[in-house]
Design an enzyme around this catalytic site. Structure first.
Site, PDB file in Angstrom:
ATOM      1  N   SER A 295       2.447   2.866 -16.094  1.00  0.00           N
ATOM      2  CA  SER A 295       1.310   3.436 -16.826  1.00  0.00           C
ATOM      3  C   SER A 295       0.082   3.451 -15.939  1.00  0.00           C
ATOM      4  CB  SER A 295       0.959   2.564 -18.045  1.00  0.00           C
ATOM      5  OG  SER A 295       2.074   2.342 -18.864  1.00  0.00           O
TER       6      SER A 295
ATOM      7  N   ASP B  24      -4.997  -5.311 -18.707  1.00  0.00           N
ATOM      8  CA  ASP B  24      -3.989  -4.274 -18.954  1.00  0.00           C
ATOM      9  C   ASP B  24      -4.089  -3.676 -20.364  1.00  0.00           C
ATOM     10  OD1 ASP B  24      -2.977  -4.771 -16.406  1.00  0.00           O
ATOM     11  OD2 ASP B  24      -1.519  -6.231 -17.122  1.00  0.00           O
TER      12      ASP B  24
ATOM     13  N   HIS C 145      -0.007   0.196 -13.581  1.00  0.00           N
ATOM     14  CA  HIS C 145       0.694  -1.006 -14.072  1.00  0.00           C
ATOM     15  C   HIS C 145       2.181  -0.693 -14.253  1.00  0.00           C
ATOM     16  CE1 HIS C 145       1.245  -4.843 -16.037  1.00  0.00           C
ATOM     17  NE2 HIS C 145       1.995  -4.221 -16.934  1.00  0.00           N
TER      18      HIS C 145
ATOM     19  N   GLY D 120       0.792  -1.232   0.000  1.00  0.00           N
ATOM     20  CA  GLY D 120       0.000   0.000   0.000  1.00  0.00           C
ATOM     21  C   GLY D 120       0.822   1.277   0.000  1.00  0.00           C
TER      22      GLY D 120
ATOM     23  N   ASN E  92       1.522   3.038  -2.522  1.00  0.00           N
ATOM     24  CA  ASN E  92       0.795   3.993  -3.382  1.00  0.00           C
ATOM     25  C   ASN E  92      -0.422   4.561  -2.665  1.00  0.00           C
ATOM     26  OD1 ASN E  92       1.987   4.156  -6.260  1.00  0.00           O
ATOM     27  ND2 ASN E  92       2.121   1.975  -5.737  1.00  0.00           N
TER      28      ASN E  92
ATOM     29  N   LEU F 171      -9.988  -9.225 -12.420  1.00  0.00           N
ATOM     30  CA  LEU F 171     -11.430  -9.046 -12.238  1.00  0.00           C
ATOM     31  C   LEU F 171     -12.195  -9.474 -13.493  1.00  0.00           C
ATOM     32  CD1 LEU F 171     -11.097  -5.539 -10.579  1.00  0.00           C
ATOM     33  CD2 LEU F 171     -11.861  -7.634  -9.419  1.00  0.00           C
TER      34      LEU F 171
ATOM     35  N   ASN G 104      -6.148   1.657 -13.277  1.00  0.00           N
ATOM     36  CA  ASN G 104      -5.157   0.732 -12.720  1.00  0.00           C
ATOM     37  C   ASN G 104      -3.758   1.279 -12.943  1.00  0.00           C
ATOM     38  OD1 ASN G 104      -4.082  -1.802 -11.698  1.00  0.00           O
ATOM     39  ND2 ASN G 104      -3.619  -2.353 -13.825  1.00  0.00           N
TER      40      ASN G 104
ATOM     41  N   MET H 193      -4.008  -7.315  -6.931  1.00  0.00           N
ATOM     42  CA  MET H 193      -3.375  -8.398  -7.682  1.00  0.00           C
ATOM     43  C   MET H 193      -4.320  -9.516  -8.125  1.00  0.00           C
ATOM     44  SD  MET H 193      -0.449  -7.129  -7.954  1.00  0.00           S
ATOM     45  CE  MET H 193       0.535  -8.437  -8.676  1.00  0.00           C
TER      46      MET H 193
HETATM   47  C1  GRF Z   1       3.229  -1.523  -7.458  1.00  0.00           C
HETATM   48  O1  GRF Z   1       4.591  -1.416  -7.628  1.00  0.00           O
HETATM   49  C2  GRF Z   1       2.500  -1.838  -8.738  1.00  0.00           C
HETATM   50  O2  GRF Z   1       3.242  -1.553  -9.851  1.00  0.00           O
HETATM   51  C3  GRF Z   1       2.273  -3.296  -8.663  1.00  0.00           C
HETATM   52  O3  GRF Z   1       2.085  -3.568  -7.312  1.00  0.00           O
HETATM   53  C4  GRF Z   1       2.844  -2.646  -6.563  1.00  0.00           C
HETATM   54  C5  GRF Z   1       2.002  -2.145  -5.449  1.00  0.00           C
HETATM   55  O4  GRF Z   1       2.771  -1.496  -4.499  1.00  0.00           O
HETATM   56  N1  GRF Z   1       1.153  -3.693  -9.487  1.00  0.00           N
HETATM   57  P1  GRF Z   1       2.102  -0.895  -3.218  1.00  0.00           P
HETATM   58  O5  GRF Z   1       1.189  -1.958  -2.632  1.00  0.00           O
HETATM   59  O6  GRF Z   1       1.343   0.326  -3.608  1.00  0.00           O
HETATM   60  O7  GRF Z   1       3.242  -0.601  -2.290  1.00  0.00           O
END
Ligand code: GRF
Length: 234
Positions: A156, A165, A129, A29, A31, A113, A127, A110
């Site tokens: 992206s 994707d 990616h 998490g 992000n 869907l 999303n 991950m």
């Molecule tokens: C990200 O690096 C994204 O590219 C991938 O999963 C990771 C998620 O990271 N799909 P976080 O959970 O936000 O730390």
């Protein structure tokens, strides 16, 4: 609500109201944390109305709870039995209908869907990616980029459609590979880009600079066509 209707959720009068954002997560998490920090500092006009995790052990849950954001956990391994994607989606749909977001963000979510879920969510869904789409869809993107000897890599943000994707790409952040890069170092470097690209893209959506209705810039007289590409080398 059908897919064709869903974009009206962003088109409504949100200019002066924070954009209601629901976030789906599976892991650390980081992000999500960037979005929480940007929301709390007032730099991003959003309200994170809820976080859905498909893993009970995702650290993203702790991050959301610390920020007093509602969390729903529909664990795919609860009671040792794998929850089918259909069951997850049934729970997630009810939860999303309840939260009524303007935008749904998959940030490190991950599970794949179904088209039925994607076509019926109550808001547009984007999303994050870790590749420069349309190249390197799917998993293990960093190693595949190194093996192929690419010069550039990045991440992206795209609209989620039934094909994995493959939805319209809104924004991308790029870096150039160094001879020293391996999959682990690239993962770190790309994640740094993600932490810039995600809030920045959501800002463009919240301010209605990018229209998810037309998948273009709202005032495109002076702006290039999407995707917008940023070279954010680090
Ligand atoms: C990200 O690096 C994204 O590219 C991938 O999963 C990771 C998620 O990271 N799909 P976080 O959970 O936000 O730390």
């Amino acid at each position: 609500m059908s897919k064709s209707d869903s974009s009206s959720f962003v088109a409504k009068d949100i200019k002066n109201k924070p954009l209601r954002v629901a976030v789906l997560v599976s892991g650390s998490g980081s992000n999500l944390q960037v979005l929480i920090d940007a929301m709390q500092s007032g730099k991003l006009p959003i309200e994170i109305v809820g976080v859905i995790s498909n893993r009970a052990d995702a650290y993203a849950i702790t991050r959301a709870q610390q920020a007093h954001i509602p969390v729903a956990i529909f664990s795919h391994t609860d009671s040792g039995k794998r929850m089918t994607i259909k069951t997850f989606e049934r729970h997630a749909s009810v939860q999303l209908q309840d939260w009524q977001p303007d935008l749904i963000v998959l940030a490190g979510f991950m599970r794949v869907l179904s088209s039925d879920f994607i076509n019926n969510v109550p808001a547009p869904m984007i999303n994050l990616h870790p590749s420069l789409l349309p190249a390197y869809k799917g998993l293990d993107t960093h190693q595949r980029v190194i093996t192929a000897g690419e010069r550039y890599h990045g991440c992206s943000i795209h609209v989620v459609t039934a094909e994995l994707d493959a939805g319209a790409v809104l924004t991308q952040a790029l870096l150039s590979l160094s001879a020293k890069d391996n999959a682990a170092s690239l993962q770190k470097r790309v994640q740094k880009l993600e932490h810039q690209l995600l809030p920045w893209t959501i800002l463009l959506i919240a301010k209605q600079v990018i229209s998810l209705d037309t998948l273009s810039f709202t005032n495109n007289d002076y702006l290039p066509s999407l995707p917008l590409k940023l070279f954010l080398d680090n």
